[in-house]
Design an enzyme around this catalytic site. Structure first.
Site, PDB file in Angstrom:
ATOM      1  N   GLU A  43      -7.184  62.777 -40.916  1.00  0.00           N
ATOM      2  CA  GLU A  43      -8.014  61.776 -40.242  1.00  0.00           C
ATOM      3  C   GLU A  43      -9.279  61.568 -41.064  1.00  0.00           C
ATOM      4  O   GLU A  43      -9.960  62.519 -41.453  1.00  0.00           O
ATOM      5  CB  GLU A  43      -8.393  62.189 -38.820  1.00  0.00           C
ATOM      6  CG  GLU A  43      -9.237  61.102 -38.144  1.00  0.00           C
ATOM      7  CD  GLU A  43      -9.442  61.320 -36.647  1.00  0.00           C
ATOM      8  OE1 GLU A  43      -9.546  60.310 -35.923  1.00  0.00           O
ATOM      9  OE2 GLU A  43      -9.493  62.478 -36.208  1.00  0.00           O
ATOM     10  N   GLY A  45     -12.926  60.384 -40.931  1.00  0.00           N
ATOM     11  CA  GLY A  45     -13.976  60.210 -39.925  1.00  0.00           C
ATOM     12  C   GLY A  45     -13.961  61.338 -38.913  1.00  0.00           C
ATOM     13  O   GLY A  45     -12.965  61.551 -38.217  1.00  0.00           O
ATOM     14  N   SER A  51     -12.339  64.506 -31.829  1.00  0.00           N
ATOM     15  CA  SER A  51     -10.905  64.310 -32.052  1.00  0.00           C
ATOM     16  C   SER A  51     -10.228  65.526 -32.677  1.00  0.00           C
ATOM     17  O   SER A  51      -8.995  65.634 -32.657  1.00  0.00           O
ATOM     18  CB  SER A  51     -10.671  63.076 -32.937  1.00  0.00           C
ATOM     19  OG  SER A  51     -11.127  63.307 -34.249  1.00  0.00           O
ATOM     20  N   ASP A  69     -15.174  63.561 -43.865  1.00  0.00           N
ATOM     21  CA  ASP A  69     -16.344  62.804 -43.437  1.00  0.00           C
ATOM     22  C   ASP A  69     -17.393  62.871 -44.544  1.00  0.00           C
ATOM     23  O   ASP A  69     -17.421  63.835 -45.327  1.00  0.00           O
ATOM     24  CB  ASP A  69     -16.926  63.363 -42.132  1.00  0.00           C
ATOM     25  CG  ASP A  69     -17.768  62.334 -41.389  1.00  0.00           C
ATOM     26  OD1 ASP A  69     -17.265  61.754 -40.404  1.00  0.00           O
ATOM     27  OD2 ASP A  69     -18.926  62.101 -41.805  1.00  0.00           O
ATOM     28  N   GLN A  89     -14.886  58.316 -48.346  1.00  0.00           N
ATOM     29  CA  GLN A  89     -13.532  57.806 -48.189  1.00  0.00           C
ATOM     30  C   GLN A  89     -13.186  56.718 -49.197  1.00  0.00           C
ATOM     31  O   GLN A  89     -12.010  56.356 -49.336  1.00  0.00           O
ATOM     32  CB  GLN A  89     -13.306  57.274 -46.774  1.00  0.00           C
ATOM     33  CG  GLN A  89     -13.961  55.932 -46.469  1.00  0.00           C
ATOM     34  CD  GLN A  89     -13.472  55.352 -45.153  1.00  0.00           C
ATOM     35  OE1 GLN A  89     -14.146  55.477 -44.138  1.00  0.00           O
ATOM     36  NE2 GLN A  89     -12.320  54.703 -45.150  1.00  0.00           N
ATOM     37  N   ASP A 111     -10.326  56.423 -39.260  1.00  0.00           N
ATOM     38  CA  ASP A 111     -11.345  56.162 -38.242  1.00  0.00           C
ATOM     39  C   ASP A 111     -12.712  56.462 -38.865  1.00  0.00           C
ATOM     40  O   ASP A 111     -13.559  57.103 -38.260  1.00  0.00           O
ATOM     41  CB  ASP A 111     -11.102  57.037 -37.010  1.00  0.00           C
ATOM     42  CG  ASP A 111     -12.056  56.728 -35.866  1.00  0.00           C
ATOM     43  OD1 ASP A 111     -12.618  55.608 -35.845  1.00  0.00           O
ATOM     44  OD2 ASP A 111     -12.269  57.605 -35.005  1.00  0.00           O
ATOM     45  N   HIS A 114     -15.287  52.135 -41.054  1.00  0.00           N
ATOM     46  CA  HIS A 114     -14.857  50.827 -40.539  1.00  0.00           C
ATOM     47  C   HIS A 114     -15.337  49.675 -41.413  1.00  0.00           C
ATOM     48  O   HIS A 114     -15.193  48.509 -41.030  1.00  0.00           O
ATOM     49  CB  HIS A 114     -15.295  50.600 -39.086  1.00  0.00           C
ATOM     50  CG  HIS A 114     -15.001  51.748 -38.177  1.00  0.00           C
ATOM     51  ND1 HIS A 114     -13.824  52.450 -38.232  1.00  0.00           N
ATOM     52  CD2 HIS A 114     -15.747  52.332 -37.201  1.00  0.00           C
ATOM     53  CE1 HIS A 114     -13.844  53.413 -37.328  1.00  0.00           C
ATOM     54  NE2 HIS A 114     -14.993  53.371 -36.694  1.00  0.00           N
ATOM     55  N   GLU A 139      -7.700  52.073 -37.708  1.00  0.00           N
ATOM     56  CA  GLU A 139      -8.156  51.627 -36.396  1.00  0.00           C
ATOM     57  C   GLU A 139      -9.549  51.012 -36.465  1.00  0.00           C
ATOM     58  O   GLU A 139     -10.219  51.056 -37.494  1.00  0.00           O
ATOM     59  CB  GLU A 139      -8.095  52.753 -35.374  1.00  0.00           C
ATOM     60  CG  GLU A 139      -8.962  53.943 -35.640  1.00  0.00           C
ATOM     61  CD  GLU A 139      -8.772  55.013 -34.569  1.00  0.00           C
ATOM     62  OE1 GLU A 139      -9.784  55.564 -34.107  1.00  0.00           O
ATOM     63  OE2 GLU A 139      -7.621  55.318 -34.195  1.00  0.00           O
ATOM     64  N   ASP A 140      -9.931  50.403 -35.347  1.00  0.00           N
ATOM     65  CA  ASP A 140     -11.185  49.642 -35.244  1.00  0.00           C
ATOM     66  C   ASP A 140     -11.189  48.468 -36.213  1.00  0.00           C
ATOM     67  O   ASP A 140     -12.206  48.131 -36.822  1.00  0.00           O
ATOM     68  CB  ASP A 140     -12.403  50.546 -35.462  1.00  0.00           C
ATOM     69  CG  ASP A 140     -12.585  51.546 -34.330  1.00  0.00           C
ATOM     70  OD1 ASP A 140     -11.995  51.334 -33.257  1.00  0.00           O
ATOM     71  OD2 ASP A 140     -13.307  52.529 -34.509  1.00  0.00           O
TER      72      ASP A 140
END
Length: 243
Positions: A43, A45, A51, A69, A89, A111, A114, A139-140
């Protein structure tokens, strides 16, 4: 909302979890087949870390869970059975290092910032490290409609417009305009693009051979790729429907 997630939300601790409510149904639909398996999950983020325990509970103890992150403080949110790595990222070198250390990945979920340019950079650098049959979720994606995130309606630089071009590339087997729309090798790996409200899902399944048409009559089955080779195709119904 699916049972796991609705139950989980009642057990959360001080770690803040922030998700749009309709995402949980998408997670259930797309990710349930990976539960209880020794998969590798990434993942992008971390934010407040909410999460991390959620995905650990969802996928189970056999899964290898990695989170990245840009904020060094997120390293402290690591829990047993998970890894939190710090980096950008959109940095190809960092992503290559993550892939070498933790990949290939069965599921990648973006995530992160964005920002459209970051979403595209992560996708292009991590797609080669997605395992066969794996899913890449961004997503987002509503930020594709926000100029402040590098988006805006019909902005070619947005991730949504990039995803639309991926749909074209997936169908490049069937081109009838070779100079304008040549075959794209990604068609050999991109099985499907599924678009939900604010989530785009790309699935990888390698096609060793081009698509084939099947003809079956009187129990006899034949296959042909002729439709991929001819040019100037026209509908068999041309002139019969008033056009």
């Amino acid at each position: 909302m699916a049972d796991f997630f609705s139950d989980y939300l009642k057990t959360t601790d001080e770690r803040l979890l922030s998700k749009w409510a309709h995402y949980f149904d998408v997670y259930t639909r797309e990710l349930t087949r990976f539960r209880g398996r020794p998969i590798s999950f990434l993942e992008i983020g971390v934010f407040r870390g909410g999460s991390i325990p959620m995905w650990k509970g969802f996928f189970g103890d056999q899964a290898r869970l990695t989170f990245i992150d840009i904020d060094p403080a997120c390293k402290a949110l690591e829990i047993p059975g998970t890894s939190v790595e710090i980096g950008n990222q959109a940095d190809p070198a960092f992503l290559a290092d993550i892939a070498a250390k933790h990949g290939p990945f069965d599921v990648i979920l973006d995530d992160g910032s964005h920002v459209c340019a970051h979403q595209i950079a992560s996708y292009e650098n991590l797609w080669p490290h997605l395992a066969e049959g794996g899913l890449y979720l961004v997503e987002d994606c509503h930020t594709s409609y926000w100029p402040g995130f590098g988006g805006g309606y019909r902005n070619e630089a947005s991730f949504i417009e990039y995803a639309k071009r991926m749909i074209d590339r997936m169908h490049s087997w069937y081109t009838d305009q070779d100079a304008l729309f040549p075959f794209d090798p990604i068609a050999k790996e991109l099985h499907s693009i599924r678009c939900y409200d604010s989530i785009v899902v790309a699935e990888k399944r390698t096609k060793t051979m081009p698509p084939t048409t099947i003809y079956a009559q009187n129990g006899k089955v034949t296959r042909s790729r002729r439709a991929l080779e001819i040019r100037g195709r026209k509908s068999a119904f041309a002139g019969k429907d008033g056009t």
